[in-house]
Scaffold this motif. Structure first.
Motif, PDB file in Angstrom:
ATOM      1  N   THR A 183      -7.685   4.487  12.789  1.00 42.14           N
ATOM      2  CA  THR A 183      -8.079   3.475  11.817  1.00 42.14           C
ATOM      3  C   THR A 183      -8.893   4.150  10.722  1.00 42.14           C
ATOM      4  O   THR A 183      -9.779   4.958  11.010  1.00 42.14           O
ATOM      5  CB  THR A 183      -8.926   2.368  12.470  1.00 42.14           C
ATOM      6  OG1 THR A 183      -8.143   1.711  13.473  1.00 42.14           O
ATOM      7  CG2 THR A 183      -9.378   1.339  11.451  1.00 42.14           C
ATOM      8  N   PHE A 237      -2.473   9.334   6.430  1.00 46.92           N
ATOM      9  CA  PHE A 237      -1.538   8.505   7.184  1.00 46.92           C
ATOM     10  C   PHE A 237      -0.161   9.162   7.285  1.00 46.92           C
ATOM     11  O   PHE A 237       0.521   9.029   8.305  1.00 46.92           O
ATOM     12  CB  PHE A 237      -1.425   7.115   6.547  1.00 46.92           C
ATOM     13  CG  PHE A 237      -2.519   6.158   6.958  1.00 46.92           C
ATOM     14  CD1 PHE A 237      -3.584   6.579   7.744  1.00 46.92           C
ATOM     15  CD2 PHE A 237      -2.486   4.832   6.563  1.00 46.92           C
ATOM     16  CE1 PHE A 237      -4.587   5.698   8.134  1.00 46.92           C
ATOM     17  CE2 PHE A 237      -3.483   3.937   6.949  1.00 46.92           C
ATOM     18  CZ  PHE A 237      -4.526   4.376   7.734  1.00 46.92           C
ATOM     19  N   CYS A 282      -0.470  11.504  10.088  1.00 51.46           N
ATOM     20  CA  CYS A 282      -0.477  10.775  11.363  1.00 51.46           C
ATOM     21  C   CYS A 282       0.937  10.365  11.762  1.00 51.46           C
ATOM     22  O   CYS A 282       1.324  10.497  12.929  1.00 51.46           O
ATOM     23  CB  CYS A 282      -1.376   9.537  11.264  1.00 51.46           C
ATOM     24  SG  CYS A 282      -3.142   9.874  11.226  1.00 51.46           S
ATOM     25  N   THR A 322      -1.183   3.883  12.856  1.00 57.26           N
ATOM     26  CA  THR A 322      -2.227   3.854  11.831  1.00 57.26           C
ATOM     27  C   THR A 322      -2.643   2.423  11.511  1.00 57.26           C
ATOM     28  O   THR A 322      -1.839   1.494  11.555  1.00 57.26           O
ATOM     29  CB  THR A 322      -1.737   4.512  10.529  1.00 57.26           C
ATOM     30  OG1 THR A 322      -0.547   3.835  10.084  1.00 57.26           O
ATOM     31  CG2 THR A 322      -1.440   5.988  10.745  1.00 57.26           C
ATOM     32  N   ALA A 337       1.166   2.652   6.865  1.00 54.54           N
ATOM     33  CA  ALA A 337       0.179   1.841   7.592  1.00 54.54           C
ATOM     34  C   ALA A 337       0.904   0.861   8.509  1.00 54.54           C
ATOM     35  O   ALA A 337       1.720   0.061   8.045  1.00 54.54           O
ATOM     36  CB  ALA A 337      -0.718   1.083   6.616  1.00 54.54           C
TER      37      ALA A 337
END
Length: 311
Positions: A131, A148, A151, A158, A178
């Motif tokens: 987060t 992100f 990730c 995310t 996201a």
């Protein structure tokens, strides 16, 4: 510009998470518990109780290049002249007792990922992930986009937590990476919103409407503040907005009961605490918050008190 990284947190998104808090925020909510997040720069925070004393130490004075920046009271560091401070943080680096705390440091995506990847196993077992919060991450949207992306390349879930008082072009570039969105609705009245946060709510509400059309998993929150936004007229208006303007496309509405948090941080930064005069009966206030949840659930909005979903 990162001011905190918390591992194994469970409050901002599902499962076990690593939460990265970025500095910089366009709002100045009176109840904010993280005033160190407001400015997009490193800042020194002063904790007088930790000071060894000017007589016994004086390391901060020796390190400070500014001249007459550090203010002492009864021999202990008590404040910093913020107008004269160069924000070089030499005082924090040299202080042996952490009486001066450095709020914020520049970090790369690679440095953050090194921390994130340590906990990959916890994410996989718990359904968690990463987060990014703040402050408001949209102030540093380019960094969030790249973080992100990294990730997602590692298969890590995310979550973006933002006020969304931002330009849509900054939001739009982060959205593809996201998985989950978290945001607040602080008040439906634009003037009251501006009175307590420093900005009106037009841009925020418009962005929330657009976000509700993206198909992203969306969690909304109301920070329930006594005598600010806890009246049923405002709660009803908020429910109307969620149902009519967002088409009810909200996974959960979470009610966050007001808590006096972060007062020591305000003092360390020389900032007045905006909720100083607020006193409440915690038990009766909690009952009131539960009634708000009951009302919202009755309107067909999945609503709970707190951030933890029931098992």
């Amino acid at each position: 510009m990162v001011f905190n990284i918390q591992r194994f947190t469970i409050h901002d998104g599902p499962g076990l998470r690593t939460e990265i808090f970025l500095k910089g925020c366009p709002l100045r909510c009176r109840w904010c518990s993280n005033p160190e997040s407001w400015m997009l720069q490193m800042q020194p925070g002063v904790y007088r109780s930790k000071c060894i004393s000017q007589k016994k130490c004086g390391a901060c004075l020796d390190a400070c290049p500014g001249g007459d920046v550090l203010k002492f009271y009864r021999g202990k560091l008590a404040a910093i002249d913020r107008e004269k401070c160069l924000h070089c943080l030499a005082c924090a680096r040299e202080c042996p007792s952490e009486a001066v705390k450095q709020w914020g440091e520049w970090m790369t995506v690679e440095q953050c990922m090194k921390i994130i990847l340590k906990d990959r196993g916890y994410y996989e077992r718990s359904g968690g992930g990463v987060t990014v919060s703040g402050g408001d991450p949209m102030v540093q949207s380019d960094f969030v986009e790249e973080l992100f992306k990294a990730c997602k390349e590692e298969g890590i879930q995310t979550c973006l937590e933002s006020t969304f008082h931002a330009n849509w072009k900054d939001i739009e570039k982060v959205l593809p990476y996201a998985d989950i969105i978290i945001s607040d609705i602080k008040h439906m009245d634009p003037e009251i919103h501006k009175q307590y946060t420093g900005v009106d709510n037009a841009k925020i509400l418009e962005n929330l409407k657009r976000l509700s059309e993206t198909g992203k998993e969306l969690i909304l929150r109301i920070p329930v503040i006594p005598n600010v936004n806890d009246d049923m007229d405002n709660i009803a208006a908020t429910a109307d907005f969620i149902l009519n303007e967002m088409n009810g496309n909200v996974r959960t509405l979470q009610l966050l009961s007001f808590m006096r948090l972060g007062e020591e941080k305000y003092d360390s930064l020389g900032i007045p605490y905006g909720m100083e005069g607020v006193k409440l009966n915690r038990k009766s206030f909690q009952k009131h918050v539960e009634k708000i949840a009951e009302y919202c659930n009755g309107r067909g909005i999945h609503c709970l008190v707190g951030t933890k979903e029931k098992e």
